[in-house]
Design a protein around this motif. Structure first.
Motif, mmCIF file in Angstrom:
data_model
loop_
_atom_site.group_PDB
_atom_site.id
_atom_site.type_symbol
_atom_site.label_atom_id
_atom_site.label_comp_id
_atom_site.label_asym_id
_atom_site.label_seq_id
_atom_site.Cartn_x
_atom_site.Cartn_y
_atom_site.Cartn_z
ATOM 1 N N GLU A 121 -2.003 -8.629 4.145
ATOM 2 C CA GLU A 121 -2.632 -8.005 3.061
ATOM 3 C C GLU A 121 -3.858 -7.011 3.365
ATOM 4 O O GLU A 121 -5.071 -7.264 3.285
ATOM 5 N N GLY A 157 -7.983 -7.713 6.523
ATOM 6 C CA GLY A 157 -9.382 -7.671 7.255
ATOM 7 C C GLY A 157 -9.437 -6.648 8.468
ATOM 8 O O GLY A 157 -10.344 -6.543 9.112
ATOM 9 N N SER A 183 -13.106 -9.546 6.874
ATOM 10 C CA SER A 183 -13.059 -8.350 6.461
ATOM 11 C C SER A 183 -14.124 -7.396 7.556
ATOM 12 O O SER A 183 -14.831 -8.034 8.040
ATOM 13 N N GLY A 197 -6.580 -3.928 2.980
ATOM 14 C CA GLY A 197 -7.241 -3.371 1.803
ATOM 15 C C GLY A 197 -7.652 -2.111 2.499
ATOM 16 O O GLY A 197 -7.283 -1.184 2.287
ATOM 17 N N ARG A 198 -9.052 -2.409 3.091
ATOM 18 C CA ARG A 198 -9.972 -1.480 3.638
ATOM 19 C C ARG A 198 -9.149 -0.531 4.530
ATOM 20 O O ARG A 198 -9.318 0.622 4.443
ATOM 21 N N TYR A 243 -13.787 -0.423 -1.592
ATOM 22 C CA TYR A 243 -14.861 -1.222 -2.047
ATOM 23 C C TYR A 243 -16.155 -0.049 -2.542
ATOM 24 O O TYR A 243 -17.221 -0.331 -2.299
ATOM 25 N N LYS A 264 -8.094 -5.298 -4.615
ATOM 26 C CA LYS A 264 -9.705 -5.309 -4.912
ATOM 27 C C LYS A 264 -10.287 -4.094 -4.093
ATOM 28 O O LYS A 264 -11.285 -3.594 -4.480
HETATM 29 C C1 LIG Z 1 -10.149 -9.093 0.581
HETATM 30 C C2 LIG Z 1 -9.171 -9.819 0.880
HETATM 31 C C3 LIG Z 1 -8.152 -8.985 1.735
HETATM 32 C C4 LIG Z 1 -8.348 -7.610 1.995
HETATM 33 O O1 LIG Z 1 -9.555 -7.463 2.932
HETATM 34 P P1 LIG Z 1 -9.622 -5.968 3.813
HETATM 35 O O2 LIG Z 1 -10.815 -6.389 4.701
HETATM 36 O O3 LIG Z 1 -9.838 -5.272 2.636
HETATM 37 O O4 LIG Z 1 -8.385 -5.644 4.578
HETATM 38 C C5 LIG Z 1 -7.087 -9.587 1.877
HETATM 39 N N1 LIG Z 1 -6.757 -10.861 1.429
HETATM 40 C C6 LIG Z 1 -7.829 -11.561 0.983
HETATM 41 C C7 LIG Z 1 -7.090 -13.077 0.428
HETATM 42 C C8 LIG Z 1 -9.035 -11.011 0.452
HETATM 43 O O5 LIG Z 1 -9.749 -11.818 -0.084
#
Ligand SMILES: *Cc1c(COP(=O)(O)O)cnc(C)c1O
Length: 422
Positions: free
Chosen positions: A275, A241, A204, A277-278, A374, A62
Motif C-alpha cells: 500500500e 510507509g 509512514s 502512498g508517499r 500529503y 490519501k
Molecule cells: C497512510 C496509509 C498508507 C500509506 O502510507 P505511506 O507512508 O504514504 O506509504 C498505507 N496503508 C495504510 C493503512 C495507511 O493508513
C-alpha cells in the motif's frame, strides 16, 4: 538541492523537461504540479522489483487523491488502499477496479461499509472486533460474504515521527497478534465473512528496512500458525510507509525493500499486497509559490509567500522539511541571508521553511519540492483561502486537473439563515 524529476535545465526549473515558470504564470500561484511520468516510472519499477512474487500494488489514495492521478494509476493496473467512503467514491469515479480495492481505517461507518459491500471491493482491512461483527451483520443481511483481512499491530517501533507511527501497541490502529489469532477461526465460521488476508501498516516515512521485516516476520508466524490449524489466507498485506528523500534521508530503494520482503516470505505462495502512498507520489510533486514581500524584523529576514500552511500543512503539523528552490536558477555564488519562508495565514506555525539562504525577492517564483504526497489532500480553506489549482504533466503536456477554487465554491454550501430572510 533539487529532487526527483525537478531539475534545472538551462537555468530554468523544469519537471520532466517542462519549464515551471510559465505554468505559474498561466495558472497562477500557489499551484501544485505533478509529474505523472515520474510516478508511472516508480510504479513500474516497484512492480518489476517484486518480480515473480505474486503481488498487487494498492496505491494509498490519501497521499494524493486527485481523480486524474487515480485514473492513470488505474490504467497501469494499480489497486487502491482507501480509508473512507469518499475515497471509495473517488476510485470508482476514476475507473478503478473495485476488486483491487482494500479498505483500511479504524472508524468505518455503517454507510461506508454498506457502500463498499455494494461496490464489491476486494478486501475489508478490519481493525477491531466491533467493526468485524458490524460488517458481518451487514453482509449477512445483504446475503453476501465480505472478504476480510484483520489488521494486526505487530508492536514494532518504526523509528519515525510519533504522529506517523502506527504499529506500536499503545496506538489506536489494529488488533494485537493474539487477538487476531483468536478471531480468525470465529470469523471463518460466520456466514457473512470470508477470511482472505492479513494486513499491517506500521507507520509512514520509514527510512530503514528492519521494522518492515520484523513486522512481517511476526505476522508470518501467525499466518503459519493459522495454516497449521487449517485456515489458509490468500494474501499478506504489508501496508505502506516506505520513506522518501526530503533532505538528507537515505531510505531503502524499492529494490532493496522488495528483496527484503521476498526474503522474509521465503517463497510463500500468497499474494503480497503493498500500500505505498508517499513513495509513489511525494518526490514527483511541487508546490509553486510567489514571494509577496520581503521583510526584515529584529535582525531576521522573512520571505512572505502566497502559499501557506493551508496549501502544505506538513511543516506546521510534523515540523517537516521540504526543499525550497527558485524557479530561476541562482548564480553559483548567489546566497541570500537565511530567511524564514512564511505564508499569510494568521498562525505563528504558518512557516514553510526556516533559515533558507534564498537569493530572491518580491515577485520571484519558488518551488517547494517533495510536495506530491500529503500536500493538496491536507489543504484547507482556513482564513477563507481558496484551495490551489493542480496541474498534471504527462508526456510533455500540462493538464489542468483541478481548477483553482473560487469564493463562490466555498460559499455555495452555506446559508445566511437570517430571521425573515429568503
Ligand atoms: C497512510 C496509509 C498508507 C500509506 O502510507 P505511506 O507512508 O504514504 O506509504 C498505507 N496503508 C495504510 C493503512 C495507511 O493508513
Amino acid at each position: 538541492m533539487t529532487l526527483g524529476s525537478f531539475a534545472y535545465e538551462g537555468g530554468i526549473l523544469c519537471a520532466g523537461g517542462v519549464p515551471l515558470a510559465p505554468l505559474a504564470e498561466r495558472y497562477g500561484t500557489p499551484l501544485y504540479v505533478y509529474d505523472f511520468d515520474a510516478i508511472a516510472a516508480r510504479y513500474e519499477a516497484f512492480s518489476r522489483a517484486l518480480g515473480d512474487q505474486p503481488h498487487r500494488i494498492c496505491y494509498a489514495v490519501k497521499a494524493n487523491s486527485n481523480l486524474a492521478l487515480l485514473a492513470r494509476l488505474a490504467r497501469l493496473g494499480s489497486g487502491f488502499d482507501i480509508v473512507s467512503g469518499g475515497e471509495l467514491a473517488r476510485v470508482l469515479a476514476a475507473g478503478g477496479d473495485p476488486a483491487k480495492i482494500v479498505f483500511s481505517g479504524v472508524g468505518k461507518s455503517t454507510a461506508e461499509l454498506k457502500a463498499a459491500l455494494d461496490a464489491n471491493i476486494g478486501c475489508f482491512n478490519v481493525e477491531s472486533e466491533p467493526e468485524l461483527w458490524r460488517l458481518a451483520a451487514l453482509a449477512e443481511a445483504a446475503g453476501v460474504e465480505a472478504p476480510v483481512s484483520l489488521r494486526v499491530n505487530p508492536d514494532v517501533d518504526p523509528k519515525t515521527h510519533p504522529y506517523i507511527s502506527t504499529g506500536l501497541k499503545d496506538n489506536k490502529f489494529g488488533l494485537a497478534v493474539d487477538q487476531a489469532a483468536a478471531l480468525y477461526p470465529r470469523l471463518a465460521a460466520h456466514p457473512g465473512l470470508r477470511p482472505v488476508g492479513i494486513d499491517f501498516h506500521i507507520g509512514s516515512q520509514l527510512t530503514t528496512l528492519e521494522p518492515f521485516i520484523d513486522a512481517l516476520r511476526r505476522v508470518l508466524a501467525l499466518v503459519d500458525q493459522l495454516e497449521a490449524d487449517g485456515l489458509t489466507l490468500s494474501h499478506i498485506d504489508v501496508g505502506g510507509g516506505l520513506g522518501v528523500r526530503y533532505d538528507d534521508e537515505a531510505p531503502p530503494s524499492a529494490a532493496a525493500y522488495a528483496a527484503g520482503l521476498k526474503g522474509a516470505l521465503q517463497g510463500r505462495p500468497q499474494t503480497l499486497v503493498l500500500e505505498p502512498g508517499r513513495w509513489l507520489v511525494a518526490e514527483s510533486g511541487a508546490l509553486l509559490t510567489t514571494v509577496e514581500y520581503e521583510k526584515h524584523h529584529e535582525g531576521k529576514r522573512f520571505l512572505i509567500v502566497d502559499a501557506a500552511m493551508t496549501e502544505l500543512l506538513r511543516p506546521a503539523l510534523y515540523d517537516a522539511w521540504h526543499p525550497i528552490v527558485p524557479l530561476t536558477e541562482p548564480a553559483a555564488d548567489a546566497e541570500g541571508t537565511p530567511a524564514d519562508v512564511v505564508g499569510p495565514v494568521c498562525e505563528s506555525s504558518d512557516v514553510l521553511g526556516r533559515d533558507r539562504p534564498l537569493a530572491v525577492g518580491e515577485g520571484d517564483g519558488l518551488a517547494i519540492l517533495g510536495a506530491g504526497a500529503y500536500g493538496f489532500g491536507m489543504a484547507s480553506n482556513y482564513n477563507t483561502r481558496n484551495r490551489p489549482a493542480e496541474v498534471l504533466l504527462e508526456a510533455g503536456q500540462a493538464h489542468l486537473v483541478r481548477r483553482r477554487e473560487r469564493y463562490e465554491d466555498q460559499f455555495a454550501l452555506e446559508s445566511l439563515a437570517l430571521p425573515g430572510g429568503e
